[in-house]
Design an enzyme around this catalytic site. Sequence first.
Site, mmCIF file in Angstrom:
data_model
loop_
_atom_site.group_PDB
_atom_site.id
_atom_site.type_symbol
_atom_site.label_atom_id
_atom_site.label_comp_id
_atom_site.label_asym_id
_atom_site.label_seq_id
_atom_site.Cartn_x
_atom_site.Cartn_y
_atom_site.Cartn_z
ATOM 1 C CB SER A 1 -20.117 9.019 -0.785
ATOM 2 O OG SER A 1 -19.832 7.893 -1.575
ATOM 3 C CB ALA B 1 1.243 7.063 -0.520
ATOM 4 C CG HIS C 1 -9.951 7.636 2.831
ATOM 5 N ND1 HIS C 1 -9.708 7.064 1.606
ATOM 6 C CD2 HIS C 1 -11.179 8.221 2.738
ATOM 7 C CE1 HIS C 1 -10.737 7.294 0.798
ATOM 8 N NE2 HIS C 1 -11.643 7.993 1.460
ATOM 9 C CG ASP D 1 -0.808 1.313 -2.401
ATOM 10 O OD1 ASP D 1 -0.691 0.079 -2.265
ATOM 11 O OD2 ASP D 1 -1.685 1.846 -3.100
ATOM 12 C CE1 TYR E 1 -7.981 -1.875 -4.792
ATOM 13 C CE2 TYR E 1 -8.698 -3.443 -3.108
ATOM 14 C CZ TYR E 1 -8.095 -2.249 -3.468
ATOM 15 O OH TYR E 1 -7.601 -1.422 -2.485
ATOM 16 C CG HIS F 1 -4.826 -5.165 -4.597
ATOM 17 N ND1 HIS F 1 -3.494 -5.491 -4.466
ATOM 18 C CD2 HIS F 1 -4.957 -3.920 -4.074
ATOM 19 C CE1 HIS F 1 -2.855 -4.492 -3.871
ATOM 20 N NE2 HIS F 1 -3.729 -3.523 -3.630
ATOM 21 N NE ARG G 1 -9.132 -13.657 5.231
ATOM 22 C CZ ARG G 1 -7.962 -14.027 4.719
ATOM 23 N NH1 ARG G 1 -7.905 -14.990 3.818
ATOM 24 N NH2 ARG G 1 -6.859 -13.434 5.100
ATOM 25 C CE LYS G 2 -10.773 -5.583 1.930
ATOM 26 N NZ LYS G 2 -10.052 -4.568 1.119
ATOM 27 C CD GLN H 1 -8.443 1.721 -7.710
ATOM 28 O OE1 GLN H 1 -8.919 2.861 -7.737
ATOM 29 N NE2 GLN H 1 -7.353 1.403 -7.063
ATOM 30 N NE ARG I 1 -11.009 20.839 -12.028
ATOM 31 C CZ ARG I 1 -10.374 21.957 -12.358
ATOM 32 N NH1 ARG I 1 -9.089 22.072 -12.124
ATOM 33 N NH2 ARG I 1 -11.008 22.947 -12.931
HETATM 34 C C1 LIG Z 1 -12.045 3.311 -2.240
HETATM 35 C C2 LIG Z 1 -10.553 3.322 -2.050
HETATM 36 C C3 LIG Z 1 -9.972 4.350 -1.312
HETATM 37 C C4 LIG Z 1 -8.583 4.382 -1.100
HETATM 38 N N1 LIG Z 1 -8.036 5.386 -0.334
HETATM 39 C C5 LIG Z 1 -6.711 5.383 -0.052
HETATM 40 C C6 LIG Z 1 -6.133 6.354 0.819
HETATM 41 O O1 LIG Z 1 -6.806 7.241 1.322
HETATM 42 N N2 LIG Z 1 -4.792 6.281 1.056
HETATM 43 C C7 LIG Z 1 -4.002 5.300 0.518
HETATM 44 O O2 LIG Z 1 -2.789 5.278 0.790
HETATM 45 N N3 LIG Z 1 -4.526 4.353 -0.312
HETATM 46 C C8 LIG Z 1 -5.847 4.367 -0.611
HETATM 47 N N4 LIG Z 1 -6.394 3.399 -1.433
HETATM 48 C C9 LIG Z 1 -5.495 2.432 -2.069
HETATM 49 C C10 LIG Z 1 -5.251 1.186 -1.188
HETATM 50 O O3 LIG Z 1 -4.570 1.560 -0.003
HETATM 51 C C11 LIG Z 1 -4.433 0.194 -2.000
HETATM 52 O O4 LIG Z 1 -5.196 -0.339 -3.031
HETATM 53 C C12 LIG Z 1 -3.725 -0.903 -1.203
HETATM 54 O O5 LIG Z 1 -2.758 -1.506 -2.051
HETATM 55 C C13 LIG Z 1 -4.643 -1.998 -0.722
HETATM 56 O O6 LIG Z 1 -5.425 -1.562 0.311
HETATM 57 P P1 LIG Z 1 -6.652 -2.499 0.862
HETATM 58 O O7 LIG Z 1 -7.187 -1.814 2.039
HETATM 59 O O8 LIG Z 1 -7.562 -2.838 -0.234
HETATM 60 O O9 LIG Z 1 -5.774 -3.759 1.315
HETATM 61 P P2 LIG Z 1 -6.152 -5.258 1.688
HETATM 62 O O10 LIG Z 1 -7.592 -5.483 1.684
HETATM 63 O O11 LIG Z 1 -5.394 -5.615 2.917
HETATM 64 O O12 LIG Z 1 -5.476 -6.009 0.472
HETATM 65 C C14 LIG Z 1 -5.900 -5.749 -0.863
HETATM 66 C C15 LIG Z 1 -5.647 -6.951 -1.719
HETATM 67 O O13 LIG Z 1 -4.248 -7.197 -1.829
HETATM 68 C C16 LIG Z 1 -3.977 -8.586 -1.816
HETATM 69 N N5 LIG Z 1 -3.129 -8.842 -0.672
HETATM 70 C C17 LIG Z 1 -2.828 -8.019 0.350
HETATM 71 N N6 LIG Z 1 -2.011 -8.604 1.240
HETATM 72 C C18 LIG Z 1 -1.770 -9.841 0.757
HETATM 73 C C19 LIG Z 1 -1.015 -10.955 1.218
HETATM 74 N N7 LIG Z 1 -0.314 -10.909 2.340
HETATM 75 N N8 LIG Z 1 -1.012 -12.095 0.480
HETATM 76 C C20 LIG Z 1 -1.719 -12.163 -0.686
HETATM 77 N N9 LIG Z 1 -2.463 -11.129 -1.177
HETATM 78 C C21 LIG Z 1 -2.494 -9.999 -0.470
HETATM 79 C C22 LIG Z 1 -5.332 -9.267 -1.653
HETATM 80 O O14 LIG Z 1 -5.778 -9.722 -2.910
HETATM 81 C C23 LIG Z 1 -6.256 -8.198 -1.153
HETATM 82 O O15 LIG Z 1 -7.584 -8.324 -1.600
HETATM 83 C C24 LIG Z 1 -7.756 3.362 -1.672
HETATM 84 C C25 LIG Z 1 -8.358 2.336 -2.436
HETATM 85 C C26 LIG Z 1 -9.736 2.308 -2.613
HETATM 86 C C27 LIG Z 1 -10.343 1.207 -3.429
#
Ligand SMILES: Cc1cc2nc3c(=O)[nH]c(=O)nc-3n(C[C@H](O)[C@H](O)[C@H](O)COP(=O)(O)OP(=O)(O)OC[C@H]3O[C@@H](n4cnc5c(N)ncnc54)[C@H](O)[C@@H]3O)c2cc1C
Length: 317
Positions: free
Chosen positions: A37, A73, A99, A131, A169, A173, A188-189, A200, A296
């Site tokens: 992909s 973001a 996304h 983020d 991650y 993370h 859980r997801k 990541q 690219r």
């Molecule tokens: C393949 C991939 C694609 C991505 N694409 C995008 C994109 O298109 N746009 C963008 O903006 N970002 C993107 N990201 C970045 C992502 O949004 C960030 O890494 C964000 O910080 C976490 O998103 P998540 O969905 O993994 O969050 P979650 O699964 O909700 O949380 C990630 C981790 O953060 C910790 N955490 C979160 N909330 C809590 C809490 N309340 N208490 C304790 N720990 C907590 C946990 O350890 C958890 O596993 C991408 C990341 C990846 C890996």
Amino acid sequence: MDQMETPLPTGTLARWLSGPRIAALPNPQDMPAPKLSFEFFPPKSESMEKQLWECIRRLEPLGPRFVSVTYGAGGTTRSRTHSTVARIVSETSLTPAAHLTTVGATKEEVLEVAREYWQAGVRHIVALRGDPPAGVGKYEPHPGGYAQAEDLVRGLREIGDFEISVGAYPETHPEALSPEADLDFLKRKIDAGATRAITQYFFDAEVYLRFIERCAKAGITVPIVPGILPVTNYQQVVKFSAMCGASVPGWMGHLFEGIDDDLDTRRMVAAVAAAEQVRLLQANGVDEFHIYTLNRADLAYAIAHILGARPKGAAGA
Ligand SMILES: Cc1cc2nc3c(=O)[nH]c(=O)nc-3n(C[C@H](O)[C@H](O)[C@H](O)COP(=O)(O)OP(=O)(O)OC[C@H]3O[C@@H](n4cnc5c(N)ncnc54)[C@H](O)[C@@H]3O)c2cc1C
């Protein structure tokens, strides 16, 4: 001639022969064709749009499983992400994944975007918490918004039978309380209905291989697809990695040392580094890869080719 004992090598040759005798990397011809992909970001200008579409057209014949388009973001690219995905649906043979993040929007607003995707024929969402925009600091859910990706996955399940990918991650993370807590979030997801995780980026194959072992022990059974980032701009990757918790191994700094102003060499070095990484993963049985293209085509295409992907319809494909 006298029977003479073969002398033991000394010097350089002895050094080369003193390490473990490792078998060569397997022949890509003997490996299953990889499932690929490709990830793109939505363009900000006409010239970036042209670059993106050249990239999409170049990669399309490789028949990836899907191509995904990121969401900026803070949800800043909502309409650009949507129009890029819509154009992929209407003008290409590719399967798009959109996304979607929870940042800066109510649950209903986020689900409305998902409904629009469903109506446009999009059946795959990469569901992320997201983020906050640069400079805003810590993530705060919108009042009435989703607090984390797990809840978004659950919400999407109510809209339609989407294929749902989530983030994983391998190096934990940055906001996680511990590696175990992070793995628990991932589980859980998946229990909420995600069908795949995409990692990541990481640079040491071992980091990923150990991570998937931990995932399996935690009872995760869906594919945890490695996210591969070909690096050409080392300085930029160092900065970004510090924010997202990916480590940049010392050997990578060494590889890119002294070539900041030499783009041609950097591109060749990038290809070699990425090729080594994917071949090592492939040798360890991994046959699904998500490539961060940065819009690219050249490096993404080269990596896919090295992994054994060939344009559909070409001899042997
Ligand atoms: C393949 C991939 C694609 C991505 N694409 C995008 C994109 O298109 N746009 C963008 O903006 N970002 C993107 N990201 C970045 C992502 O949004 C960030 O890494 C964000 O910080 C976490 O998103 P998540 O969905 O993994 O969050 P979650 O699964 O909700 O949380 C990630 C981790 O953060 C910790 N955490 C979160 N909330 C809590 C809490 N309340 N208490 C304790 N720990 C907590 C946990 O350890 C958890 O596993 C991408 C990341 C990846 C890996």
